[in-house]
Write a protein that holds these residues in place. Structure first.
Motif, PDB file in Angstrom:
ATOM      1  N   ALA A   3       0.861  -1.192   0.000  1.00 62.71           N
ATOM      2  CA  ALA A   3       0.000   0.000   0.000  1.00 62.71           C
ATOM      3  C   ALA A   3       0.888   1.230   0.000  1.00 62.71           C
ATOM      4  O   ALA A   3       1.567   1.504   0.987  1.00 62.71           O
ATOM      5  CB  ALA A   3      -0.916  -0.004   1.211  1.00 62.71           C
ATOM      6  N   GLY A   4       0.893   1.951  -1.126  1.00 66.28           N
ATOM      7  CA  GLY A   4       1.735   3.144  -1.260  1.00 66.28           C
ATOM      8  C   GLY A   4       2.977   2.820  -2.072  1.00 66.28           C
ATOM      9  O   GLY A   4       3.919   2.235  -1.539  1.00 66.28           O
ATOM     10  N   ALA A   5       2.938   3.171  -3.366  1.00 64.23           N
ATOM     11  CA  ALA A   5       4.101   2.871  -4.228  1.00 64.23           C
ATOM     12  C   ALA A   5       4.746   4.174  -4.678  1.00 64.23           C
ATOM     13  O   ALA A   5       4.860   4.449  -5.863  1.00 64.23           O
ATOM     14  CB  ALA A   5       3.680   2.017  -5.418  1.00 64.23           C
ATOM     15  N   GLY A   6       5.145   4.995  -3.694  1.00 62.51           N
ATOM     16  CA  GLY A   6       5.870   6.236  -3.984  1.00 62.51           C
ATOM     17  C   GLY A   6       7.368   5.951  -4.000  1.00 62.51           C
ATOM     18  O   GLY A   6       7.810   4.903  -4.482  1.00 62.51           O
ATOM     19  N   GLN A   7       8.141   6.890  -3.436  1.00 65.68           N
ATOM     20  CA  GLN A   7       9.606   6.738  -3.447  1.00 65.68           C
ATOM     21  C   GLN A   7      10.030   5.426  -2.787  1.00 65.68           C
ATOM     22  O   GLN A   7      10.755   4.622  -3.371  1.00 65.68           O
ATOM     23  CB  GLN A   7      10.270   7.898  -2.690  1.00 65.68           C
ATOM     24  CG  GLN A   7      10.171   9.238  -3.386  1.00 65.68           C
ATOM     25  CD  GLN A   7      10.799   9.204  -4.770  1.00 65.68           C
ATOM     26  OE1 GLN A   7      11.820   8.550  -4.995  1.00 65.68           O
ATOM     27  NE2 GLN A   7      10.180   9.881  -5.715  1.00 65.68           N
ATOM     28  N   MET A   8       9.559   5.220  -1.541  1.00 68.60           N
ATOM     29  CA  MET A   8      10.048   4.063  -0.780  1.00 68.60           C
ATOM     30  C   MET A   8       9.354   2.781  -1.202  1.00 68.60           C
ATOM     31  O   MET A   8      10.012   1.764  -1.454  1.00 68.60           O
ATOM     32  CB  MET A   8       9.843   4.322   0.723  1.00 68.60           C
ATOM     33  CG  MET A   8      10.664   3.413   1.588  1.00 68.60           C
ATOM     34  SD  MET A   8      12.431   3.639   1.308  1.00 68.60           S
ATOM     35  CE  MET A   8      12.861   2.059   0.658  1.00 68.60           C
ATOM     36  N   GLY A   9       8.016   2.835  -1.306  1.00 65.40           N
ATOM     37  CA  GLY A   9       7.282   1.641  -1.729  1.00 65.40           C
ATOM     38  C   GLY A   9       7.720   1.199  -3.116  1.00 65.40           C
ATOM     39  O   GLY A   9       7.893  -0.001  -3.386  1.00 65.40           O
ATOM     40  N   LEU A  29      -1.704  -1.236  -3.924  1.00 65.28           N
ATOM     41  CA  LEU A  29      -2.738  -0.214  -3.723  1.00 65.28           C
ATOM     42  C   LEU A  29      -2.055   1.137  -3.831  1.00 65.28           C
ATOM     43  O   LEU A  29      -1.122   1.416  -3.071  1.00 65.28           O
ATOM     44  CB  LEU A  29      -3.368  -0.343  -2.327  1.00 65.28           C
ATOM     45  CG  LEU A  29      -3.980  -1.689  -1.937  1.00 65.28           C
ATOM     46  CD1 LEU A  29      -4.506  -1.618  -0.509  1.00 65.28           C
ATOM     47  CD2 LEU A  29      -5.093  -2.071  -2.890  1.00 65.28           C
ATOM     48  N   GLU A  30      -2.464   1.944  -4.786  1.00 59.39           N
ATOM     49  CA  GLU A  30      -1.822   3.253  -4.991  1.00 59.39           C
ATOM     50  C   GLU A  30      -2.833   4.161  -5.677  1.00 59.39           C
ATOM     51  O   GLU A  30      -3.122   3.998  -6.863  1.00 59.39           O
ATOM     52  CB  GLU A  30      -0.541   3.070  -5.826  1.00 59.39           C
ATOM     53  CG  GLU A  30       0.132   4.361  -6.277  1.00 59.39           C
ATOM     54  CD  GLU A  30       0.395   5.359  -5.160  1.00 59.39           C
ATOM     55  OE1 GLU A  30       1.246   5.091  -4.312  1.00 59.39           O
ATOM     56  OE2 GLU A  30      -0.274   6.424  -5.146  1.00 59.39           O
ATOM     57  N   ILE A  46       1.284  -7.382 -12.435  1.00 60.93           N
ATOM     58  CA  ILE A  46       0.874  -7.181 -11.035  1.00 60.93           C
ATOM     59  C   ILE A  46      -0.433  -6.400 -10.985  1.00 60.93           C
ATOM     60  O   ILE A  46      -0.588  -5.387 -11.684  1.00 60.93           O
ATOM     61  CB  ILE A  46       1.974  -6.415 -10.258  1.00 60.93           C
ATOM     62  CG1 ILE A  46       3.232  -7.268 -10.195  1.00 60.93           C
ATOM     63  CG2 ILE A  46       1.506  -6.030  -8.868  1.00 60.93           C
ATOM     64  CD1 ILE A  46       4.441  -6.532  -9.673  1.00 60.93           C
ATOM     65  N   VAL A  47      -1.359  -6.872 -10.163  1.00 59.62           N
ATOM     66  CA  VAL A  47      -2.668  -6.212 -10.037  1.00 59.62           C
ATOM     67  C   VAL A  47      -2.512  -4.891  -9.296  1.00 59.62           C
ATOM     68  O   VAL A  47      -1.883  -4.825  -8.230  1.00 59.62           O
ATOM     69  CB  VAL A  47      -3.662  -7.127  -9.285  1.00 59.62           C
ATOM     70  CG1 VAL A  47      -4.978  -6.395  -9.017  1.00 59.62           C
ATOM     71  CG2 VAL A  47      -3.895  -8.404 -10.067  1.00 59.62           C
ATOM     72  N   LEU A  48      -3.096  -3.832  -9.877  1.00 62.84           N
ATOM     73  CA  LEU A  48      -3.083  -2.509  -9.241  1.00 62.84           C
ATOM     74  C   LEU A  48      -4.516  -2.155  -8.852  1.00 62.84           C
ATOM     75  O   LEU A  48      -5.423  -2.264  -9.682  1.00 62.84           O
ATOM     76  CB  LEU A  48      -2.528  -1.474 -10.236  1.00 62.84           C
ATOM     77  CG  LEU A  48      -2.621   0.000  -9.849  1.00 62.84           C
ATOM     78  CD1 LEU A  48      -1.773   0.298  -8.615  1.00 62.84           C
ATOM     79  CD2 LEU A  48      -2.188   0.896 -11.017  1.00 62.84           C
ATOM     80  N   ASN A  49      -4.686  -1.722  -7.614  1.00 61.13           N
ATOM     81  CA  ASN A  49      -5.979  -1.261  -7.099  1.00 61.13           C
ATOM     82  C   ASN A  49      -7.145  -2.194  -7.446  1.00 61.13           C
ATOM     83  O   ASN A  49      -8.049  -1.823  -8.208  1.00 61.13           O
ATOM     84  CB  ASN A  49      -6.276   0.157  -7.615  1.00 61.13           C
ATOM     85  CG  ASN A  49      -5.255   1.151  -7.121  1.00 61.13           C
ATOM     86  OD1 ASN A  49      -4.689   0.974  -6.045  1.00 61.13           O
ATOM     87  ND2 ASN A  49      -4.997   2.191  -7.897  1.00 61.13           N
ATOM     88  N   PRO A  50      -7.142  -3.420  -6.900  1.00 66.68           N
ATOM     89  CA  PRO A  50      -8.255  -4.331  -7.174  1.00 66.68           C
ATOM     90  C   PRO A  50      -9.565  -3.748  -6.629  1.00 66.68           C
ATOM     91  O   PRO A  50      -9.542  -2.980  -5.665  1.00 66.68           O
ATOM     92  CB  PRO A  50      -7.873  -5.599  -6.403  1.00 66.68           C
ATOM     93  CG  PRO A  50      -6.928  -5.140  -5.345  1.00 66.68           C
ATOM     94  CD  PRO A  50      -6.194  -3.954  -5.917  1.00 66.68           C
ATOM     95  N   LEU A  51     -10.664  -4.120  -7.265  1.00 65.37           N
ATOM     96  CA  LEU A  51     -11.960  -3.648  -6.759  1.00 65.37           C
ATOM     97  C   LEU A  51     -12.161  -4.177  -5.342  1.00 65.37           C
ATOM     98  O   LEU A  51     -11.757  -5.306  -5.032  1.00 65.37           O
ATOM     99  CB  LEU A  51     -13.082  -4.173  -7.659  1.00 65.37           C
ATOM    100  CG  LEU A  51     -13.212  -3.497  -9.021  1.00 65.37           C
ATOM    101  CD1 LEU A  51     -14.259  -4.226  -9.864  1.00 65.37           C
ATOM    102  CD2 LEU A  51     -13.575  -2.022  -8.850  1.00 65.37           C
ATOM    103  N   SER A  57      -7.688 -10.981   2.254  1.00 60.42           N
ATOM    104  CA  SER A  57      -6.665 -10.250   3.016  1.00 60.42           C
ATOM    105  C   SER A  57      -5.336 -10.996   2.831  1.00 60.42           C
ATOM    106  O   SER A  57      -5.302 -12.228   2.850  1.00 60.42           O
ATOM    107  CB  SER A  57      -7.060 -10.148   4.485  1.00 60.42           C
ATOM    108  OG  SER A  57      -7.145 -11.421   5.044  1.00 60.42           O
ATOM    109  N   PRO A  58      -4.256 -10.271   2.602  1.00 60.56           N
ATOM    110  CA  PRO A  58      -2.979 -10.910   2.270  1.00 60.56           C
ATOM    111  C   PRO A  58      -2.263 -11.468   3.505  1.00 60.56           C
ATOM    112  O   PRO A  58      -2.581 -11.084   4.632  1.00 60.56           O
ATOM    113  CB  PRO A  58      -2.174  -9.748   1.679  1.00 60.56           C
ATOM    114  CG  PRO A  58      -2.707  -8.545   2.391  1.00 60.56           C
ATOM    115  CD  PRO A  58      -4.157  -8.807   2.667  1.00 60.56           C
ATOM    116  N   ASP A  59      -1.285 -12.346   3.279  1.00 52.96           N
ATOM    117  CA  ASP A  59      -0.441 -12.809   4.389  1.00 52.96           C
ATOM    118  C   ASP A  59       0.395 -11.649   4.915  1.00 52.96           C
ATOM    119  O   ASP A  59       0.644 -11.538   6.108  1.00 52.96           O
ATOM    120  CB  ASP A  59       0.519 -13.917   3.905  1.00 52.96           C
ATOM    121  CG  ASP A  59      -0.233 -15.187   3.550  1.00 52.96           C
ATOM    122  OD1 ASP A  59      -1.364 -15.352   4.062  1.00 52.96           O
ATOM    123  OD2 ASP A  59       0.293 -15.991   2.762  1.00 52.96           O
ATOM    124  N   VAL A  60       0.854 -10.813   3.968  1.00 50.11           N
ATOM    125  CA  VAL A  60       1.719  -9.683   4.355  1.00 50.11           C
ATOM    126  C   VAL A  60       1.206  -8.408   3.676  1.00 50.11           C
ATOM    127  O   VAL A  60       0.979  -8.387   2.469  1.00 50.11           O
ATOM    128  CB  VAL A  60       3.185  -9.926   3.905  1.00 50.11           C
ATOM    129  CG1 VAL A  60       4.065  -8.748   4.319  1.00 50.11           C
ATOM    130  CG2 VAL A  60       3.733 -11.228   4.475  1.00 50.11           C
TER     131      VAL A  60
END
Ligand SMILES: NC(=O)C1=CN([C@@H]2O[C@H](COP(=O)(O)OP(=O)(O)OC[C@H]3O[C@@H](n4cnc5c(N)ncnc54)[C@H](O)[C@@H]3O)[C@@H](O)[C@H]2O)C=CC1
Ligand SMILES: O=C(O)[C@@H]1CCC=N1
Length: 266
Positions: A3-9, A29-30, A46-51, A57-60
């Motif tokens: 969740a959050g794919a900016g500089q660090m993600g 999620l971005e 890679i899936v981006l922003n699934p409905l 819920s993910p493991d991580v």
């Protein structure tokens, strides 16, 4: 899930793709994906922003939004932060208790503090976990963080703020040193572009030398440059001054970052 794919993600994601993590294991999620990110995710499958409701819920769940965004982001993240989920937060300042308040159903929480050299897998990450993190989850944390560089496990969560002040923010100090060195080069007569090339290559080369000589301390490497009575010694006399020298300045800078991390909690 990230969740959050900016500089660090984005840097973490790039490294995970580099080490061959299966794209089917990754979801991003971005809300404001850049064009290059959309293209990158598309290429990697890679899936981006699934409905909402279409992903379990993910493991991580790796959380890489700005600390100030935690409260606002939490409602969207609740369905993904469930009892079976390990949350790995890279948010500066936000404590395990803050994260637990924002995402109360999440199973277990790790606080990690990476840095942007993660993008080239040359990062270093400090990590601390809450008591609910099990051995399998510790192995997953080690795997995900080792993909982006070295990993320092910390027994005390409070030390994450110190890691933030040293290595989390640290790359910026080194980049600023490069800018200052280039400016100082201009002041002694070099053209701006030449001064920047010299400064940049010097920082890159010095970093590369440290990386290539892990057995040599930074002090030894410094002494190798410093002829008694020579030019480097003259410069170091200034940098090592008790008052106004680099130790004082760096301590004050690290203390300011450390204080700011504490202010960001809550
Ligand atoms: N930039 C750095 O060197 C480091 C940053 N951090 C931490 O990483 C976190 C992110 O920092 P940056 O990457 O620099 O910021 P950034 O602003 O580049 O990235 C944050 C991203 O989160 C996205 N976002 C906002 N709301 C969201 C939501 N509800 N769901 C999903 N994504 C959402 C934004 O669109 C943005 O792309 C911060 O908490 C910071 O403390 C940690 C270590 C180093
Ligand atoms: O400046 C910040 O707050 C983040 C945390 C460490 C590096 N960047």
């Amino acid at each position: 899930m990230l969740a959050g794919a900016g500089q660090m993600g984005g840097a973490l994601l790039e490294a995970w793709l580099d080490v061959g993590i299966d794209h089917r294991c990754l979801t991003v999620l971005e809300p404001r994906p850049s064009g290059p990110l959309v293209e990158r995710l598309d290429r990697a499958g890679i899936v981006l922003n699934p409905l909402a409701g279409t992903r379990p819920s993910p493991d991580v769940l790796v959380l890489a939004v700005k600390p100030q965004m935690l409260e606002r982001a939490a409602p969207d993240l609740l369905p993904y932060a469930q009892p079976g989920t390990l949350l790995i937060s890279v948010l500066a300042g936000k404590t395990i208790a803050d994260l637990r308040r924002a995402l109360p159903d999440v199973g277990s929480i790790a606080r990690a503090m990476p840095n942007t050299p993660a993008a080239i897998r040359r990062g270093i990450t400090g990590v601390a976990v809450d008591a609910a993190v099990n051995e399998n989850q510790k192995a997953a944390i080690q795997f995900l963080l080792a993909a982006v560089g070295e990993v320092e496990w910390l027994a005390d969560e409070n030390l994450i703020d110190a890691v933030t002040a040293v290595s989390g923010s640290g790359p910026a100090y080194v980049f600023y040193l490069t800018e200052c060195l280039a400016k100082a080069g201009e002041a002694v007569g070099l053209e701006a572009a030449v001064a920047m090339r010299l400064a940049r290559a010097t920082v890159e080369g010095a970093g590369g030398l440290m990386a290539a000589r892990p057995g040599d301390t930074s002090e030894m490497l410094r002494r190798n440059v410093t002829s008694p009575g020579g030019t480097t010694a003259a410069a170091l006399d200034v940098l090592m001054m008790d008052t106004g020298g680099l130790p004082m300045l760096i301590s004050a800078a690290v203390a300011a970052a450390h204080r700011r991390a504490a202010e960001l909690s809550g």
